[in-house]
Design an enzyme around this catalytic site. Sequence first.
Site, mmCIF file in Angstrom:
data_model
loop_
_atom_site.group_PDB
_atom_site.id
_atom_site.type_symbol
_atom_site.label_atom_id
_atom_site.label_comp_id
_atom_site.label_asym_id
_atom_site.label_seq_id
_atom_site.Cartn_x
_atom_site.Cartn_y
_atom_site.Cartn_z
ATOM 1 N N ASP A 163 53.458 32.703 20.512
ATOM 2 C CA ASP A 163 54.904 32.751 20.738
ATOM 3 C C ASP A 163 55.592 33.413 19.544
ATOM 4 O OD1 ASP A 163 57.501 31.991 21.947
ATOM 5 O OD2 ASP A 163 57.567 30.514 20.331
ATOM 6 N N SER A 164 55.202 33.021 18.351
ATOM 7 C CA SER A 164 55.833 33.597 17.158
ATOM 8 C C SER A 164 55.399 35.044 16.946
ATOM 9 C CB SER A 164 55.541 32.750 15.926
ATOM 10 O OG SER A 164 54.164 32.736 15.651
#
Length: 135
Positions: A27-28
């Site tokens: 996600d990051s």
Amino acid sequence: MPDYFQINMPRDDLMNVSSLGLAHLGDSVFEVLVRSWVCTHGTAKIKDLHRQTVRFVAAPAQAQMAEKILPVLTLEEADVFRRGRNAAPHSIPKAASRGQYQTATAVEALFGWLWLQGRTGRINELFATMMEGEE
């Protein structure tokens, strides 16, 4: 001291990371890529930068863009993608369907898996494919 920008996790260790753990990291990774893309594509106002970033990192957008990479995934990448899609999320955001959220989780798991192997070139290839035609 470990270099967390150049991780090359051994395969046995990598297989022990949960799909949701991979998605957490991915996600990051995906968000940094989107933020970089937005900053390099002419948006200057902070409000616009944020709006564009949110537009691309939202589960429905990730799910739609995932369709572009499915045909080019290797068998191993497709397996990680499938593993991520089949992970049981704890909750689903109101703005996404269950299917969209699961597909977005699959993209994130794949990006996390590639990141932990230090395969940033492959991440870039897949991300560029996902962003084709976006403006």
